[in-house]
Design an enzyme around this catalytic site. Structure first.
Site, short mmCIF file in Angstrom:
data_model
loop_
_atom_site.label_atom_id
_atom_site.label_comp_id
_atom_site.label_asym_id
_atom_site.label_seq_id
_atom_site.Cartn_x
_atom_site.Cartn_y
_atom_site.Cartn_z
N ASP B 32 34.52 42.20 47.53
CA ASP B 32 34.26 41.12 48.48
C ASP B 32 33.55 41.64 49.72
O ASP B 32 32.72 40.95 50.31
CB ASP B 32 35.59 40.45 48.88
N CYS B 261 31.29 36.20 51.80
CA CYS B 261 30.98 35.58 50.51
C CYS B 261 29.57 35.04 50.56
O CYS B 261 29.25 34.24 51.43
CB CYS B 261 31.98 34.46 50.22
#
Lengths: 321, 321
Positions: B32, B261
């Protein structure tokens, strides 16, 4: 009847947390924020900051520190800041302007310029007391008693701020039981507000709860409990949540998250007023603040200072209803 | 007997919070964290990051995402990262390397490269599901069922991550009751882990508690509960505290606080592993992590990326015992 078995010593004690409906935010940016910034703003700009903060809904603003300008040049011209801000603020329903005082000379300056609200701050640790104010904690406690009495004579509201309540740059870790002993002595004089301050950003939610719950048990009518956090190690907002869920009804913060303490090595900014108000709003806790206006004030202040501020809401944007 | 009166609708419900003794940190920086960084690191550097994280005490590392490299070029060469890291890690007692999968093709890649741990992530909101994965939430739930079954066939551990559990960049606010309905369907298949992810950093402690406490009530044996926070608006650490005090036994974080993201506009970093471990340690919650080693890994990573990372412990320093 037999006694129920005592809980095992290692069993954690459940704690009840209830977010309150409302929390009062005390804006300390013009004082704690600016006093550690490398950029020294003029009294006129500092007064404009105060009036902008008032327009964002802040009802209590720590506007100045009555400290010697050779010691903290960022706070020079405190009287001028107060006078200019007072003239710019609406005549009725203006926010409370708070002056920080560290000694009787500072108190007299606050009275002379006509302030109705003062705060007296002193550290609960001997190392910080000696180096910062050349006194002992016992002497600082005696001064608290004197200043609360003098505030009563002058019909001023007075708050007492316990600096280094979670840790000290000189003495290291501080036992909550020690802090509560100092706090209990202050509480005997029933100031209008008692504030636990995490001067160097080393508090944690468990310690926060212990101090606030302990102070709630003092049961002093009319003495509000507050907390003051720096986000030095990214713990400030978690600590703020712990505080308001454990009895604090006021929280200090600085617009944009500016701040620090010139006497505490590597201290960084206070929690940011707009980020704190956002977090509380999302939890259903009202502050009465206008997030968009606060963000604009932070952006204006950032331009005055010539550098970015650590608050994140201005960058990320609000989450719309 | 008469029933006791029901509490008034507006009365706040006291909540019991107990910090646990131990929390498992799942390091998601290599996935991530890196997938949203402008700098694209080579598989060799990403594998070195994994081994450095393992040396800091991390026992679960989300090392790669099996997504098409045209879609997320930062994750290209996932198989090479896994192979290189596996060869560099100690043969015995190595940490679990987790591969993120978004579909069956990704699952097959994870199996092919010999991973023993996968996570499947899908959003609980229709807007994000449609735009990000061109599917409905119902279809994503069906795929969860399929993948859990396939993981069982292959004797893999599988976690299911519910993205946008606190808010969606397209659909806005998300009702906790909706998230819990989706979570309950996932829980029927009893994955090894169920994670509530605050993809865009809009969670708050009250919502966190509602989701975690709701999921605890599912009572699924062997299904660990986790949470994943971004510090986009300075709420990440307060949310992490709320999660571990409400039943989460694992928390995601990224060393240095890198992350984001690519599909969520303006998403910023995960909570920083070292800052989170510091906060938990101060609360008496053990993570088994070496803060100094983590800080060094963050500094090394910062040099690889060519920019600063938002974690604050590296700058402020630890608070010594």
């Amino acid at each position: 009847m037999t006694q129920p078995p005592a809980p095992a010593p290692s069993a954690p004690v459940p704690q009840h947390h209830v977010p309150p409906d409302h929390v009062r935010i005390v804006e300390v940016g013009p004082r704690d924020g600016l006093q550690n910034d490398a950029t020294h703003l003029t009294p006129a700009v500092r007064a404009e900051l105060v009036t902008r903060l008032a327009a964002s809904g802040l009802r209590e603003i720590e506007a100045v520190s009555f400290v010697h300008p050779q010691r903290v040049p960022q706070m020079a011209g405190a009287e001028e800041v107060v006078t200019l801000a007072r003239h710019a603020l609406p005549a009725t329903d203006a926010p409370a302007l708070i002056g920080l005082v560290l000694n009787e000379r500072g108190f007299e300056r606050a009275v002379s310029v006509g302030l109705r609200h003062v705060r007296y701050a002193f550290p609960v640790t001997e190392g910080f007391a000696r180096r910062n104010q050349n006194q002992t904690v016992e002497e600082a406690l005696a001064l608290a008693r004197t200043l609360v009495a003098r505030a009563r004579e002058h019909d001023l509201q007075i708050g007492v701020v316990l600096a280094t309540s979670f840790g000290c740059p000189f003495d290291g870790r501080v036992a909550p039981a020690h802090v509560l002993r100092v706090a209990e002595q202050v509480a005997q004089d029933a100031p209008d507000e008692l504030v636990f301050a995490d001067t160097i950003g080393v508090g944690n939610p468990v310690a926060v709860r212990e101090l606030l719950r302990g102070a709630v048990r003092f049961g002093v009518p009319g003495m509000r409990l507050g907390a003051h956090f720096h986000n030095t190690r990214n713990t400030g907002y978690a600590n703020a949540v712990a505080a308001v869920e454990s009895g604090a009804t006021s929280l200090d913060s600085s617009v944009g998250g500016l701040g620090g303490c010139p006497f505490a090595p590597r201290a960084t900014g206070n929690v940011a007023t707009e980020d704190l108000a956002y977090l509380l709003r999302e939890m259903g806790v009202h502050t009465g603040l206008d997030l968009a206006s606060l963000t604009q004030t932070g952006e204006w202040l950032s331009r005055q200072l010539g550098h970015a501020l650590p608050g994140m809401l201005a960058q990320a944007g609000d989450f719309p209803a």
